[in-house]
Design an enzyme around this catalytic site. Structure first.
Site, short mmCIF file in Angstrom:
data_model
loop_
_atom_site.label_atom_id
_atom_site.label_comp_id
_atom_site.label_asym_id
_atom_site.label_seq_id
_atom_site.Cartn_x
_atom_site.Cartn_y
_atom_site.Cartn_z
N GLU A 1 0.83 -1.20 0.00
CA GLU A 1 0.00 0.00 0.00
C GLU A 1 0.87 1.25 0.00
OE1 GLU A 1 -3.11 0.11 2.87
OE2 GLU A 1 -3.33 -2.07 2.90
N SER A 2 0.49 2.21 -0.81
CA SER A 2 1.28 3.43 -0.93
C SER A 2 1.29 4.24 0.36
CB SER A 2 0.72 4.29 -2.07
OG SER A 2 -0.64 4.63 -1.82
#
Length: 1383
Positions: free
Chosen positions: A599-600
């Site tokens: 996940e960014s």
């Protein structure tokens, strides 16, 4: 002689110099200088052209020399014999300068230069001047300058080599000269550098020059570094780290500065390559191995000579911590065996002197060098060298303890000691994959560790709880990652154990975490490893330093947006030290500890935390803000993906990368060189974002972080071996050590290795006594297997052949029994195997049929030592040879050839081994065993006696083995009688457990058991006891044993009768418990039922009752029961029964004595209920209620009466009638028991009335049978006697009875029984003439007495007279007129 006389007259004073000697010495120096000047001038005269032997007469011999050089030589020659002062006070430059000028001249040929250098060498060795001579400093400096700047004209190689060798000699002599202390740091460094240049030049020249150059270099290093302690003493350490003051002053000579420069130079030689230095992540040329070996040799010498003095100089110490170890670790695995050998030696020397300052460096060396070189599939020779390096460390007296204390007990360090032990076990374990030399080498190291621990292990002065690992208890919470030094040694040791326990719990939590992260973190809480509330730092350190954690779970946890997770991320990042790292190195170091989540947002949070830490610790000001670091990290990760993702076809160029990162540094560009460097680093060496497992190589980032951590890490704790931790240390490697030792013993046939295996066994046993009983049991189980005695598939002949013809089984047997004798107190389950071996020896006829015949009079604390007719001896305590002494004797004569030469048969050899085993001592000395070991020994013997794990060929063999086991149980019990109550309950429970097993056969177990239990019982009774608990315990077991099978009484009745007779007649005073008396008398009665033992049993009872001295209220009721059982026997001798009845009746006298003596025993009441007839049940119940609070004497009397009542129903008339007479006698003797009216009436109801009722009912029963007239008439006669007994007893106690308020009811009961007898219906046999004649007479007798005593008379307030009159009319009407004439 004059000097000696002066010293004698002036002791302590220096002898004045002899003027003549001084003059001769000065003259000698002048001649020497003259000779050297002449030699130089002569060699200069020689022609340059070798074809010309002499110069032409007109040629100028000195035309090639500078006039100033010639002038200086001639001037010196003119001064030689006309000195103005002593040579020692002359400035050395005066006589050295001319020679140095020649050396530095360009016109002097090589042979002349060699001669001049020889002259300088001779002057230096002559000692003309010293450090106190004026101008000495300038002179030595000029020598250095002149020699190192020697002008050498290129000629032939031999001449050049000669000059170079002279240079080496001069420099060496100069450093050894007394005035060398005046040399400057620069001069010393120049000398060392010049020597190394010669070493390099000699590589292409002759071997002799190279050897001399290397020797000189070594000598120079020794001279310089041997003075380092002197620098400390002379100059002190009053300088700031990083400053310019390195010790030493311009006027005082060289100091620490040159040692630092030289050491730095030596360290740089480790990386010397033709293509430059090493760069991590890039391919570089391999370093020159010869140079590395030479440098390591010099470094090792420097460390050996300097010792711990290096630690007093921060820069020198930092160089060792960083430069030296970085090279040693980096090149350790990739180098050859020669270089690795020198590296190991260097590290070992550093350990000896500087280990306090290289804790983390040592860990890295073990982890990345020795462990890797020993474990991975490298060249066999390299593995052996690495293994030898490990073993050399283990040979140091305190290393393994220090390694355990500093590393294994530290959470942030790996388990160095444990890994060494497991690695040695791995290589020592016999396997086809490793060489024999490596196996032997590793086995030697393992044995060294075991012996080292065993020689030092001790628990003296500590509580027994210290022998086991500490538990949580109420310990104060302490962060598991902190290491706090305790002032008190014992507290420090305890803190180490607590830290080690915490480390184990962290490892367990890690295993849980890898399966389920929530369970792993929950385990941390349950184990008390985190505080309440939870400290984020605890989770951070858990993630950072716990090896083997799932990096996916760590990354997801750290990237979570929860506030607590954010705090953990911050603490986690702060565990890194990024000082001195470039960004890509720091990022690699950071990302290898977890896997970056997908996940960014999580990536952003993680990179922001990294940027904060890196920005705060950056070594330069390249980045102007933390945001710039975050942006550039993203850029590096993208570059890494672009360069190393195979799906990306078009790769980013350097220019594109630089262009993409413009203006990210606060609006400015990062330096182009910086970007280019990072681009090259990442393009050639990818950042691994999918890291799994642990690091296997020392990267640049890891080393920088290690160096940073070492500055704040706790120092290496130097300590002597503390035996209190020996148990914990061995416990960490116990499993693989035992397995390896057993495997080596099994797979080797070499005597030396077998001997070492046995020695290791003894050492393990010594360690195992401190809470490692399971380890010792495991080892014993394995060695019992090696004896070949426990092979279930081998016949007795095969086992005996293997035992007799192979030394290994006999060694194993001797080892097992030696351990059992020496460390039996530590053995638990191992006793089972030992007993099994012993039984097999018994079956092989290697033990005597009867091992011992113990003396029953032996004291339990000091039992007599038993001997047998064979070699199995039960020796005295004093005869205890040492363990290895017995093995030395065993090995000395054990070879078959020696045995044959001595004329020994196989049987004699076997007996000699068995004799050395001292098997008897296992049991005769069992009194020293702790309770737990004694319990296990006894249980093993009981299980073996029950046949557990045994296979018998014949019933005879089974019977002999079972009997042998019971003999051993008796011996063990006999020597431990003083603590019988502590161990016998467990033995008893084992008896029951064995009896309840599905396949249990009570024969012969119970037969032999009952015999042995009575032996134990007799020994208990002959030994003074503090209480009766042991007696109750043994009789409880006896009762269980004889009830196991009905055949036991048939086969063992004779022995039981003999034993019980012996107890009752010889030791009755020793019986103290109810259970004891009850069991003995019951067994007397039970065995008395057997025809062959009846006479002895009944005579025993009669003798006991006749003597009466030991008859007591405790055994009285059991005596009555026993007597009844004998009388009730069919076909028993009449005279014996009558004697018993008489004794029972006379026993009332004892009741009277006890009653008069005032004894009372409220708890010793016996049920007065009997099997009376139905008609008297209600009366008996009331009578019993009245006796509930009576004295014990009255209760005993009632029991006696009930017993006699039962005897009144015997089939034989003589016994019935005599029983009635005895009952009457007992009532007559019981008068002195002071019966109350109520008690008297109760006794009548329970005994006499019940007797009459029972006999009457029995008579009626016979009357209803056919062909039973004789029995009926016999019973009729007994009833008549019983009625007479009733009347006589009634009249005897008439006064007491009449005083009771219930007399009327009682009297009616008497009349009712008279009426019943008078009107007895005998059916077909008609009326009872005997009773019809007897009853009226008895009525007349009672009523006449009652009337005479005034008891029966007409009274207004009493209807007794009227009621009696009515009853007489009903019973015997003929008596009415006689007894009641006027009524």
């Amino acid at each position: 002689m004059e000097d000696e006389a002066y010293r004698h007259l002036h002791p302590g004073k220096v002898t004045p110099p002899d003027p003549s000697l001084t003059k001769r010495k000065e003259l000698g120096l002048s001649c020497m200088l003259n000779t050297e000047v002449g030699a130089v001038l002569a060699v200069v005269r020689r022609p340059i052209d070798p074809s010309l032997q002499y110069l032409s007469p007109n040629a100028d011999p000195y035309s090639s020399l500078d006039s100033s050089i010639l002038h200086s030589l001639k001037s010196l020659r003119s001064l030689i014999f006309n000195p103005q002062q002593e040579w020692r006070s002359v400035d050395p430059s005066i006589y050295l300068s001319p020679f140095l000028d020649v050396v530095q001249s360009d016109e002097v040929p090589a042979p002349a230069t060699a001669v001049v250098l020889s002259s300088i060498l001779k002057i230096l060795k002559a000692g003309i001047f010293d450090e106190k001579t004026i101008g000495a400093r300038d002179a030595v400096l000029s020598v250095v300058s002149g020699v190192v700047n020697c002008r050498l004209e290129r000629t032939d190689s031999y001449s050049e080599d000669a000059v170079l060798m002279r240079i080496l000699h001069v420099l060496s002599a100069l450093m050894r000269h007394r005035a060398s202390v005046l040399l400057s740091d620069q001069a010393v460094c120049t000398i060392v550098n010049t020597c190394f240049q010669v070493v390099q030049q000699s590589a292409t020249r002759g071997d002799l020059l190279q050897r001399n150059a290397m020797h000189t270099m070594h000598e120079l290093i020794q001279i310089v570094f041997s003075r380092l302690p002197v620098f400390d003493t002379k100059d002190g350490v009053n300088y700031e780290p990083g400053g310019d003051d390195f010790g030493g002053h311009p006027e005082s000579g060289y100091g620490v500065r040159c040692t630092i420069d030289i050491f730095q130079f030596l360290c740089s030689l480790l990386n010397a390559t033709s293509g430059g230095g090493e760069t991590e992540g890039t391919s570089s040329q391999a370093p020159d191995e010869d140079v590395q070996l030479f440098a390591l040799m010099l470094i090792n010498s420097a460390i050996e000579l300097s010792g711990d003095s290096m630690s007093k100089h921060p820069k020198l110490l930092q160089m060792i911590q960083d430069d030296l170890f970085r090279h040693l670790v980096y090149y350790g695995v990739s180098s050859s065996q020669l270089v690795l050998t020198m590296i190991c030696s260097t590290v070992l020397s550093t350990y000896h002197f500087l280990r306090r300052f290289i804790r983390l460096q040592l860990e890295a060396f073990f982890k990345f060098v020795l462990f890797r070189a020993s474990s991975i599939q490298t060249v066999a020779q390299v593995q052996e060298v690495a293994m030898e390096g490990l073993i050399n460390f283990c040979r140091q007296p305190t290393f393994i303890f220090e390694a355990y204390a500093n590393y294994d007990c530290s959470f942030i360090c790996m388990n160095i000691f444990e890994e060494i032990g497991k690695l040695l076990c791995k290589h020592a374990f016999p396997s086809s994959n490793s060489s024999m030399s490596l196996q032997i080498q590793a086995f030697e190291g393992l044995v060294i560790i075991i012996h080292n621990i065993a020689d030092n292990v001790t628990m003296e002065g500590l509580p027994s709880s210290f022998a086991v690992p500490p538990t949580d208890g109420n310990m104060e919470y302490r962060p598991f990652w902190e290491e706090k030094m305790e002032d008190d040694k014992r507290s420090w040791i305890e803190s180490l154990r607590v830290r080690k326990m915490g480390k184990r719990k962290v490892m367990i939590a890690g295993n849980h975490f890898n399966r389920d992260e929530k369970k792993g973190l929950e385990y941390l809480k349950l184990s008390g490893l985190v505080s309440n509330p939870i400290d984020p730092k605890a989770y951070a350190y858990f993630f950072r330093f716990s090896p083997g954690l799932d990096k996916n779970f760590i990354g997801d946890f750290l990237g979570d947006p929860d506030e607590f997770h954010m705090q953990v991320l911050k603490e986690f990042t702060e565990t890194f030290e990024f000082r001195g790292m470039v960004l890509d190195v720091a990022l690699r170091t950071y990302l290898e500890t977890f896997r970056l989540p997908g996940e960014s947002q999580k990536i952003q949070r993680i990179l922001e935390a990294f940027a904060d830490r890196f920005f705060d610790q950056q070594s330069s000001d390249i980045f102007v803000s933390k945001d710039a670091v975050v942006v550039f990290c993203y850029s590096l990760i993208m570059l890494n993906t672009d360069q190393h993702n195979p799906q990306v076809k078009k790769k980013m160029t350097e220019e594109e990368f630089i262009r993409n990162n413009r203006g990210i540094n606060g609006g400015n560009d990062l330096p182009r060189e910086y970007l280019s460097e990072l681009f090259l680093s990442i393009s050639t060496n990818a950042i691994k974002l999918d890291n799994f497992g642990t690091a296997s190589e020392m990267s640049q980032g890891r080393w920088i972080e290690l160096a940073n951590r070492s500055k704040s890490a706790p120092p290496f704790v130097q300590c002597c071996f503390d035996g209190k931790l020996g148990r914990d240390m061995f416990a960490a490697i116990a499993g693989p050590s035992v397995a390896t030792l057993c495997a080596c013993f099994e797979n080797t046939d070499e005597d030396d290795l077998l001997h070492e295996c046995v020695e290791g066994l003894f050492s393990i046993a010594k360690i195992a006594q401190y809470g490692l009983g399971d380890t010792l049991d495991e080892l014993l189980a394995s060695f019992c297997k090696f004896t070949t005695l426990l092979n279930p598939y081998a016949s007795a002949e095969e086992t005996l052949f293997a035992f007799s013809n192979d030394m290994k089984p006999r060694m194993a047997t001797l080892a097992v029994f030696t351990i059992a004798n020496s460390f039996g107190y530590s053995i638990r389950g191992g006793w089972r195997n030992i007993v099994d071996c012993l039984l097999k020896l018994k079956r092989l006829k290697l033990l005597p049929q009867s091992m011992f015949e113990p003396d029953s009079t032996s004291s339990p604390e000091h039992p007599k030592h038993m001997t047998s007719e064979s070699v199995v001896i039960f020796p005295n305590q004093e005869q205890k040879p040492s363990m290895m002494g017995r093995f030395s004797n065993f090995l000395a004569v054990d070879s078959p050839e020696d045995s044959l030469s001595l004329g020994n048969s196989e049987f004699e050899q076997n007996l000699k081994v068995i004799k050395q085993c001292r098997i008897g001592s296992l049991f005769t000395n069992s009194s020293v065993l702790p309770d737990e070991a004694l319990l296990h020994l006894g249980r093993s013997l009981i299980y073996a006696a029950a046949g557990r794990g045994q296979k018998f060929s014949t019933p005879v063999e089974e019977e002999e083995s079972v009997g042998f086991c019971w003999e051993l149980i008796v011996m063990v019990t006999s020597v431990n009688l003083h603590r019988f109550s502590r161990f016998w309950p467990s033995y008893h429970d084992t008896f029951i457990a064995v009896a309840q097993s599905p396949l249990f056969s009570p024969i012969p177990f119970a037969e032999k058991g009952i015999v042995s239990l009575f032996k134990v019982c007799l020994r208990l009774l002959t030994t003074p006891q503090n209480d009766f608990l042991p007696e109750e315990l043994i009789f409880k077991s006896i009762n269980v044993m004889w009830k196991l099978d009905k055949e036991i009484l048939d086969t063992c009745c004779g022995l039981i009768t003999n034993s019980t007779s012996q107890i009752l007649l010889d030791h009755p005073g020793s019986l103290q418990s109810h259970l004891g008396w009850k069991s003995v008398l019951h067994l007397v009665s039970v065995t008395g039922r057997q025809p062959e033992t009846y006479d002895q049993g009944v005579e025993t009872l009669i003798s006991f009752l006749s003597d009466g001295s030991h008859l007591s209220k405790m055994n009285y009721p059991y005596c009555i029961d026993c007597a009844f059982s004998f009388v009730a026997l069919k076909n028993s001798p009449l005279e014996k029964n009558l004697k018993i009845l008489d004794l029972l009746a006379d026993s009332v006298n004892y009741l009277v004595q006890w009653h008069k003596s005032g004894f009372s025993d409220p708890g010793n009441s016996f049920s007065a209920m009997s099997n009376a007839s139905t008609s008297s049940m209600e009366d008996n119940a009331n009578a019993t209620k009245n006796l509930s609070s009576s004295s014990f004497a009255l209760n005993f009397f009632v029991k006696l009466g009930e017993t006699l009542r039962k005897m009144c129903l015997a089939r034989r008339e003589e016994i019935r009638n005599h029983s009635v007479a005895s009952l009457e006698k007992s009532f007559r003797l019981a008068e002195d028991l002071d019966f109350s009216s109520t008690n008297c009436m109760s006794c009548f109801t329970l005994v006499i009335f019940a007797t009459v009722d029972d006999v009457h009912e029995k008579m009626l029963e016979y009357s209803r049978r056919e062909n039973s007239e004789r029995e009926m008439r016999s019973m009729e006669g007994t009833l008549s006697i019983a009625m007479e007994m009733l009347v006589n007893s009634y009249l005897h106690y008439l006064r007491q009875i009449s005083e009771n308020s219930g007399f009327r009811t009682f009297w009616l009961g008497v009349l009712r029984r008279m009426d019943t007898c008078m009107k007895a219906d005998l059916g077909a046999y008609g009326e009872s003439i005997t009773l019809k004649d007897a009853v009226p007479e008895l009525l007349r007798k009672m009523i006449t007495r009652m009337k005479n005593d005034g008891i029966l008379a007409p009274k207004d307030d009493d209807d007794l007279w009227e009621v009696t009159d009515i009853q007489i009319q009903w019973i015997a009407p003929s008596l009415k007129d006689e007894l009641f004439p006027d009524y």
